[in-house]
Design an enzyme around this catalytic site. Structure first.
Site, PDB file in Angstrom:
ATOM      1  N   GLU A  81      -2.505  -3.775  -5.552  1.00  0.00           N
ATOM      2  CA  GLU A  81      -3.892  -3.920  -5.064  1.00  0.00           C
ATOM      3  C   GLU A  81      -4.781  -2.752  -5.502  1.00  0.00           C
ATOM      4  O   GLU A  81      -5.457  -2.117  -4.670  1.00  0.00           O
ATOM      5  CB  GLU A  81      -3.902  -4.070  -3.533  1.00  0.00           C
ATOM      6  N   ASN A  87       0.826  -1.213   0.000  1.00  0.00           N
ATOM      7  CA  ASN A  87       0.000   0.000   0.000  1.00  0.00           C
ATOM      8  C   ASN A  87       0.860   1.263   0.000  1.00  0.00           C
ATOM      9  O   ASN A  87       0.460   2.300  -0.530  1.00  0.00           O
ATOM     10  CB  ASN A  87      -0.933   0.003   1.211  1.00  0.00           C
ATOM     11  N   GLN A 114       5.544 -10.353   5.036  1.00  0.00           N
ATOM     12  CA  GLN A 114       6.706  -9.671   4.509  1.00  0.00           C
ATOM     13  C   GLN A 114       7.953 -10.374   5.070  1.00  0.00           C
ATOM     14  O   GLN A 114       7.806 -11.458   5.615  1.00  0.00           O
ATOM     15  CB  GLN A 114       6.648  -8.199   4.899  1.00  0.00           C
ATOM     16  N   GLU A 130       1.940 -11.539  -2.779  1.00  0.00           N
ATOM     17  CA  GLU A 130       1.772 -11.349  -1.324  1.00  0.00           C
ATOM     18  C   GLU A 130       0.975 -12.521  -0.801  1.00  0.00           C
ATOM     19  O   GLU A 130      -0.154 -12.761  -1.243  1.00  0.00           O
ATOM     20  CB  GLU A 130       0.998 -10.063  -0.999  1.00  0.00           C
TER      21      GLU A 130
HETATM   22  O1  AHR Z   1       1.522  -6.746   3.485  1.00  0.00           O
HETATM   23  C1  AHR Z   1       0.712  -5.820   4.141  1.00  0.00           C
HETATM   24  C2  AHR Z   1      -0.249  -5.119   3.198  1.00  0.00           C
HETATM   25  O2  AHR Z   1      -1.216  -6.047   2.776  1.00  0.00           O
HETATM   26  C3  AHR Z   1       0.324  -4.574   1.916  1.00  0.00           C
HETATM   27  O3  AHR Z   1       0.838  -3.297   2.061  1.00  0.00           O
HETATM   28  C4  AHR Z   1      -0.871  -4.556   1.003  1.00  0.00           C
HETATM   29  O4  AHR Z   1      -0.516  -4.698  -0.346  1.00  0.00           O
HETATM   30  C5  AHR Z   1      -1.748  -5.680   1.522  1.00  0.00           C
HETATM   31  O5  AHR Z   1      -3.054  -5.280   1.668  1.00  0.00           O
END
Ligand code: AHR
Length: 506
Positions: free
Chosen positions: A173, A72, A350, A292
């Protein structure tokens, strides 16, 4: 004890494995960058401020590709803020996470860090507040050799050689109402097409991923992929998908149904992408970038709320993973490997602190969360080609998926080493599983290289700073080999890795 069968044949191949399946993700969010991978003044930091303890763990994790800089965060990011002399970089408000961004870490620092852990970079361009013009400039800065304003600016910043970044995500996203400058599928599809066109003009060697749905239960899922690809099918190589597993019923059996749901999610996207191909009378196949994925539900709160004072590197979504989370992560890896014909890259989101397999304390130690282990073992042993597994297993019913086999497994064979790697999850939570494996056509005199199990009596057991080794893999001594037949006992609720070889002993 339940009994299951797993049969593979060297002639029945899903696909060669793309090792980019073992990617991770570094976002400017919370403490992933600051006090995660980068902490000047930390006892292990090198002169650039990179924590060597985190670097060592990142190498051990086996990350093959790392996505950067968001997430994000990306949709409000100006790449120019993060390059050049550090004392001239601006401090900005990060509207995605209500934090202060100092820009002390940016593109060139990430490139140095990434190359040093031996991973390929996966970059993303901001298609929220920005568009094709900035994307082409950013690519020129990164990949053009010299002789233009932006490539010479990079050289002036100390990077004589182009970074040669191959993999680029077109936004993040963009279907999500939470996104800075969310777009409709038509708005995004158009801008993705034009951005891709310009980026390929700058560097025809890049690989490009368009944004798919942010999750399976988005109301626009399916039509989003269809409309977006209708616009940019010819210009992109990948469509992305994201998934975060939740456990709303606090039930391990239900929770592990997420694994089968993910298999369906992948197959549904493939079906939509191929229907666009059919409509266009094209033989081209769009690949999937699962850029992700993880477990994320315990630390869901407060991350997206306005915080007074716009803190720097606040503690955001620092999910503490338990044993059942490690099972889910292992299961997701199995599903991705078994879909290796279409899933060509994936990023565990992450890497550090922020829903990360690695945790750190500022000024203090770094340690491995439970989910670290299935990922590092898969990255270490999964090589070569994925074989189509025939699984005979009793099943159970759950709300998350109607029929779930207790055995979830993937098998890979690597001609170069002669090794066959078996990854298996026993989803029976009270009974041991006797698994009978036939390795057909892979050599009749198999020898055992590795047999390990990750199990724990308590599904909620965690690794913490005070007790970092509560959940760790152990040797599985209940494995027997007879030619090409293998029998193993898998503990209830366990992740298992068995590696054999047909190579003669040295
Ligand atoms: O990984 C955390 C968040 O989850 C990321 O920033 C976003 O792309 C997703 O909604």
């Amino acid at each position: 004890m339940i009994s299951t069968r797993l049969i593979v044949d060297s002639d029945f191949v899903v696909s060669d494995l793309d090792r980019r399946l073992f990617g991770t993700f570094v976002e400017h969010m919370g403490r992933c960058v600051y006090t995660g991978i980068y902490e000047p003044g930390h006892p292990t930091a090198d002169k650039r401020g990179f924590r060597q303890d985190v670097m060592a763990l990142s190498r051990e994790l086996g990350a093959t590709i790392v996505r950067y800089p968001g997430g994000n965060f990306l949709s409000g990011y100006n790449w120019e803020d993060g390059v050049g002399p550090k004392d001239q970089r601006p401090v900005r408000l990060d509207l995605a996470w209500y934090s202060k961004e100092t820009n002390q870490f940016g593109t060139n620092e990430f490139m140095e860090w990434c190359r040093e852990i031996g991973a390929e970079p996966m970059f993303a361009v901001n298609l929220g507040t920005r568009g094709p013009d900035e994307a082409r400039h950013f690519l020129e800065y990164c990949n053009h050799p010299s002789g233009t304003a932006l490539s010479d600016l990079r050289r002036q910043h100390g990077y004589e050689e182009p970074h040669d970044i191959k993999f680029w995500c077109l936004g993040n996203e963009m279907d999500g109402p939470w996104q800075i400058c969310m777009k409709t599928a038509d708005e995004y599809g158009r801008v993705a097409k034009e951005t891709a066109k310009l980026m390929r003009m700058v560097d025809p060697t890049v690989q490009l991923a368009a944004c798919g749905s942010s999750k399976h239960d988005m109301p626009t899922f399916g039509t989003w992929e269809d409309k977006v690809l209708d616009h940019c099918f010819d210009e992109v190589d990948f469509i992305s998908l994201h998934t975060y597993f939740e456990n709303p019923h606090n039930s391990t059996a239900e929770f592990l149904g997420n694994i089968d749901q993910t298999d369906l999610f992948i197959k549904e996207i493939v079906a939509v992408a191929d229907s666009v191909a059919a409509r266009k009378h094209s033989h081209k196949r769009i690949m999937l970038s699962f850029d992700e994925w993880n477990v994320w539900y315990k630390a869901r709160t407060v991350s997206d709320k306005h915080k007074p004072g716009w803190p720097e590197a606040p503690r955001l979504i620092e999910e503490v993973y338990n044993h059942e989370d490690a099972l889910a992560v292992g299961g997701a890896l199995i599903v991705m490997m078994n879909n290796a014909d279409r899933v060509k890259s994936a990023c565990l989101a992450q890497l550090v602190n922020v829903i990360g397999p690695i945790m750190t304390e500022p000024g203090g130690p770094a340690w491995r969360q439970t989910i670290f282990y299935p990922f590092s073992q898969a990255s270490r042993y999964a090589r070569g080609r994925v074989l189509r597994p025939i699984i005979q297993s009793p099943t159970y019913k759950a709300k998350t998926f109607p029929e779930i086999p207790y055995l979830c497994a993937s098998v890979l064979h690597d001609d170069a080493s002669g090794q066959t790697a078996i990854f298996a999850l026993n989803r029976h939570l009270t009974d041991e599983q006797e698994i009978n494996i036939e390795l057909r056509g892979l050599g009749d005199q198999q020898r055992l290289v590795e047999a390990s199990e990750l199990d724990h009596a308590d599904m909620k057991a965690t690794n913490t700073m005070a007790a970092p080794n509560t959940v760790v893999p152990n040797r599985n001594t209940a494995v027997q080999l007879d030619g090409h037949r293998l029998t193993a006992r898998l503990k209830p609720g366990s992740w298992n890795v068995i590696v054999t070889t047909n190579a003669k002993p040295a």
